[in-house]
Scaffold this motif. Structure first.
Motif, PDB file in Angstrom:
ATOM      1  N   ALA A 113     -11.702  -4.220   5.924  1.00  0.00           N
ATOM      2  CA  ALA A 113     -10.385  -4.306   5.101  1.00  0.00           C
ATOM      3  C   ALA A 113     -10.009  -2.867   4.330  1.00  0.00           C
ATOM      4  O   ALA A 113      -8.991  -2.473   4.370  1.00  0.00           O
ATOM      5  CB  ALA A 113     -10.445  -5.200   3.965  1.00  0.00           C
ATOM      6  N   TYR A 114     -11.013  -2.261   3.852  1.00  0.00           N
ATOM      7  CA  TYR A 114     -10.685  -0.910   3.089  1.00  0.00           C
ATOM      8  C   TYR A 114     -10.515   0.218   4.217  1.00  0.00           C
ATOM      9  O   TYR A 114      -9.856   1.306   3.842  1.00  0.00           O
ATOM     10  CB  TYR A 114     -12.086  -0.542   2.326  1.00  0.00           C
ATOM     11  N   LEU A 115     -11.102   0.298   5.370  1.00  0.00           N
ATOM     12  CA  LEU A 115     -11.200   1.172   6.219  1.00  0.00           C
ATOM     13  C   LEU A 115      -9.660   1.042   7.101  1.00  0.00           C
ATOM     14  O   LEU A 115      -9.099   2.089   7.244  1.00  0.00           O
ATOM     15  CB  LEU A 115     -12.200   0.948   7.394  1.00  0.00           C
ATOM     16  N   PHE A 116      -9.529  -0.090   7.329  1.00  0.00           N
ATOM     17  CA  PHE A 116      -7.939  -0.459   8.391  1.00  0.00           C
ATOM     18  C   PHE A 116      -7.017  -1.218   7.546  1.00  0.00           C
ATOM     19  O   PHE A 116      -5.821  -1.539   7.988  1.00  0.00           O
ATOM     20  CB  PHE A 116      -8.573  -1.166   9.504  1.00  0.00           C
ATOM     21  N   GLY A 117      -7.265  -1.670   6.170  1.00  0.00           N
ATOM     22  CA  GLY A 117      -6.221  -2.114   5.524  1.00  0.00           C
ATOM     23  C   GLY A 117      -6.352  -3.851   5.668  1.00  0.00           C
ATOM     24  O   GLY A 117      -6.690  -4.365   6.620  1.00  0.00           O
ATOM     25  N   ASP A 118      -5.713  -4.544   4.818  1.00  0.00           N
ATOM     26  CA  ASP A 118      -5.755  -6.070   4.609  1.00  0.00           C
ATOM     27  C   ASP A 118      -4.403  -6.413   4.019  1.00  0.00           C
ATOM     28  O   ASP A 118      -4.383  -6.987   3.101  1.00  0.00           O
ATOM     29  CB  ASP A 118      -6.943  -6.688   4.238  1.00  0.00           C
ATOM     30  N   ILE A 119      -2.916  -6.003   4.637  1.00  0.00           N
ATOM     31  CA  ILE A 119      -1.952  -6.081   4.096  1.00  0.00           C
ATOM     32  C   ILE A 119      -1.484  -7.594   3.957  1.00  0.00           C
ATOM     33  O   ILE A 119      -0.826  -7.841   3.093  1.00  0.00           O
ATOM     34  CB  ILE A 119      -0.916  -5.549   5.105  1.00  0.00           C
ATOM     35  N   LEU A 120      -2.192  -8.455   4.621  1.00  0.00           N
ATOM     36  CA  LEU A 120      -1.851  -9.879   4.834  1.00  0.00           C
ATOM     37  C   LEU A 120      -2.476 -10.760   3.635  1.00  0.00           C
ATOM     38  O   LEU A 120      -2.069 -11.829   3.255  1.00  0.00           O
ATOM     39  CB  LEU A 120      -2.088 -10.656   6.119  1.00  0.00           C
ATOM     40  N   ALA A 121      -3.365  -9.828   2.898  1.00  0.00           N
ATOM     41  CA  ALA A 121      -4.019 -10.666   1.919  1.00  0.00           C
ATOM     42  C   ALA A 121      -3.454  -9.955   0.317  1.00  0.00           C
ATOM     43  O   ALA A 121      -3.958 -10.040  -0.643  1.00  0.00           O
ATOM     44  CB  ALA A 121      -5.291 -10.032   1.823  1.00  0.00           C
ATOM     45  N   VAL A 122      -2.316  -9.029   0.593  1.00  0.00           N
ATOM     46  CA  VAL A 122      -1.669  -8.692  -0.731  1.00  0.00           C
ATOM     47  C   VAL A 122      -1.145  -9.667  -1.554  1.00  0.00           C
ATOM     48  O   VAL A 122      -0.568 -10.663  -1.084  1.00  0.00           O
ATOM     49  CB  VAL A 122      -0.606  -7.730  -0.436  1.00  0.00           C
ATOM     50  N   GLY A 123      -1.307  -9.757  -2.746  1.00  0.00           N
ATOM     51  CA  GLY A 123      -0.832 -10.596  -3.695  1.00  0.00           C
ATOM     52  C   GLY A 123       0.366 -10.008  -4.732  1.00  0.00           C
ATOM     53  O   GLY A 123       0.744  -8.894  -4.424  1.00  0.00           O
ATOM     54  N   ARG A 124       0.703 -10.926  -5.522  1.00  0.00           N
ATOM     55  CA  ARG A 124       1.681 -10.546  -6.710  1.00  0.00           C
ATOM     56  C   ARG A 124       1.609  -9.345  -7.421  1.00  0.00           C
ATOM     57  O   ARG A 124       2.453  -8.475  -7.277  1.00  0.00           O
ATOM     58  CB  ARG A 124       2.143 -11.889  -7.390  1.00  0.00           C
ATOM     59  N   ALA A 125       0.307  -9.308  -7.793  1.00  0.00           N
ATOM     60  CA  ALA A 125       0.004  -8.131  -8.613  1.00  0.00           C
ATOM     61  C   ALA A 125       0.082  -6.900  -7.913  1.00  0.00           C
ATOM     62  O   ALA A 125       0.373  -5.892  -8.322  1.00  0.00           O
ATOM     63  CB  ALA A 125      -1.401  -8.203  -9.380  1.00  0.00           C
ATOM     64  N   ASP A 126      -0.538  -6.888  -6.774  1.00  0.00           N
ATOM     65  CA  ASP A 126      -0.595  -5.793  -5.471  1.00  0.00           C
ATOM     66  C   ASP A 126       0.912  -5.145  -5.461  1.00  0.00           C
ATOM     67  O   ASP A 126       1.165  -4.068  -5.216  1.00  0.00           O
ATOM     68  CB  ASP A 126      -1.084  -6.253  -4.112  1.00  0.00           C
ATOM     69  N   LEU A 127       1.941  -5.977  -5.250  1.00  0.00           N
ATOM     70  CA  LEU A 127       3.199  -5.945  -4.992  1.00  0.00           C
ATOM     71  C   LEU A 127       3.798  -5.085  -6.271  1.00  0.00           C
ATOM     72  O   LEU A 127       4.524  -4.172  -6.155  1.00  0.00           O
ATOM     73  CB  LEU A 127       4.113  -7.352  -4.785  1.00  0.00           C
ATOM     74  N   VAL A 128       3.572  -5.646  -7.507  1.00  0.00           N
ATOM     75  CA  VAL A 128       4.030  -4.950  -8.547  1.00  0.00           C
ATOM     76  C   VAL A 128       3.515  -3.476  -8.609  1.00  0.00           C
ATOM     77  O   VAL A 128       4.232  -2.460  -8.929  1.00  0.00           O
ATOM     78  CB  VAL A 128       3.714  -5.817  -9.875  1.00  0.00           C
ATOM     79  N   LEU A 129       2.289  -3.230  -8.484  1.00  0.00           N
ATOM     80  CA  LEU A 129       1.624  -2.120  -8.401  1.00  0.00           C
ATOM     81  C   LEU A 129       2.217  -1.073  -7.260  1.00  0.00           C
ATOM     82  O   LEU A 129       2.501   0.105  -7.598  1.00  0.00           O
ATOM     83  CB  LEU A 129       0.094  -2.116  -8.342  1.00  0.00           C
ATOM     84  N   ILE A 130       2.356  -1.568  -6.070  1.00  0.00           N
ATOM     85  CA  ILE A 130       2.827  -0.773  -4.888  1.00  0.00           C
ATOM     86  C   ILE A 130       4.313  -0.444  -5.135  1.00  0.00           C
ATOM     87  O   ILE A 130       4.454   0.870  -4.983  1.00  0.00           O
ATOM     88  CB  ILE A 130       2.780  -1.719  -3.740  1.00  0.00           C
ATOM     89  N   TRP A 131       4.981  -1.369  -5.381  1.00  0.00           N
ATOM     90  CA  TRP A 131       6.331  -0.668  -5.832  1.00  0.00           C
ATOM     91  C   TRP A 131       6.668  -0.003  -7.030  1.00  0.00           C
ATOM     92  O   TRP A 131       7.409   0.802  -7.137  1.00  0.00           O
ATOM     93  CB  TRP A 131       7.343  -2.098  -6.050  1.00  0.00           C
ATOM     94  N   ALA A 132       5.979  -0.271  -8.068  1.00  0.00           N
ATOM     95  CA  ALA A 132       5.717   0.700  -9.377  1.00  0.00           C
ATOM     96  C   ALA A 132       5.482   1.853  -9.119  1.00  0.00           C
ATOM     97  O   ALA A 132       6.111   3.100  -9.277  1.00  0.00           O
ATOM     98  CB  ALA A 132       5.172   0.236 -10.363  1.00  0.00           C
TER      99      ALA A 132
END
Length: 260
Positions: A113-132
């Motif tokens: 997941a850290y090497l290739f990502g796990d975008i399907l496991a993104v949560g609400r808090a992750d969304l806030v951090l990514i967009w901010a």
């Protein structure tokens, strides 16, 4: 709506695409592909440290990515050969990170997941951090756009205009570190550079101005996210690699259109 994991994945991917496209243009203009690799590969060490000390993955990744960006900038400023130094740091950072993460039992099962990502496991808090984080970096790029473009295309012209190329290089390095930290959950450390380089390279063939290239790169990155997630859902393939594969297809299409 945000209870739908696929909707959260789309929003996270679009947030990353919005900033990865324009920032990737500077990576292409400055020929900083290895720089992106070095910073991205160092993210694995940040993940290991974050898990070992029980802090946020984003905080650990950002700290190590910023440290790597500053180290590379300092070495380049001292006259070290760019390609050789970045090649050494890139592979060394990845190897050290993988060794470090092997000492964290809780991370071994999630290594892919850290090497290739796990975008399907993104949560609400992750969304806030990514967009901010994306808004912060994009705002910085907009505010310093002319300075960054001038110093990227011609450092002598930038110095004549009173612009310090070293400062602009450092700003880009820090922006790149932030994007790496944001992208670790979306496409993983091994594919972050691809999301920076491939959309920008696809847009480069038909863009006539730096601004159009940046906008085109953002559109290609966004299209890659949507196409990659759709194919992942339909074909049951890994989401992160599917996104990068879609970006590669867009690049091939752009090359064909350009030659036609």
């Amino acid at each position: 709506m945000l209870d739908d994991f696929f909707t959260r994945a789309v929003l996270a991917g679009l947030g990353l695409a919005l900033v990865a496209g324009p920032l990737g243009c500077f990576v292409v203009w400055r020929r900083m592909a290895y720089f992106g690799d070095s910073t991205a590969h160092a993210a694995i060490l940040g993940v290991a440290l974050a898990l070992a000390f029980d802090v946020s993955i984003y905080a650990g990744t950002l700290a190590v990515a910023v440290a790597m960006a500053c180290l590379v900038s300092a070495l380049v400023a001292r006259g070290q050969a760019m390609d050789t130094m970045l090649g050494v740091l890139s592979h060394s950072a990845l190897a050290i990170g993988l060794v470090a993460i092997s000492f964290v039992p809780s991370a071994r099962s999630d290594l892919s997941a850290y090497l290739f990502g796990d975008i399907l496991a993104v949560g609400r808090a992750d969304l806030v951090l990514i967009w901010a984080g994306a808004a912060l970096v994009l705002g910085l790029l907009i505010l310093r756009w002319q300075r960054l473009v001038t110093s990227s295309l011609n450092e002598e012209l930038a110095m004549a205009a009173g612009i310090d190329p070293r400062l602009e290089r450092l700003m880009l390095s820090l922006c790149l570190a932030v994007v790496v930290a944001l992208a670790i959950r979306v496409v993983g450390s091994l594919l972050i550079s691809a999301m920076l380089i491939v959309p920008a390279a696809a847009a480069r063939g038909w863009a006539r101005t730096p601004e159009r290239m940046a906008a085109g790169a953002a559109l290609v990155a966004a299209g890659s996210v949507l196409a990659g997630l759709w194919s992942s859902l339909r074909l049951d393939t890994p989401a992160g690699p599917s996104i990068v594969t879609a970006a590669a297809v867009f690049f091939l299409i752009s090359q064909g259109v350009r030659r036609a």
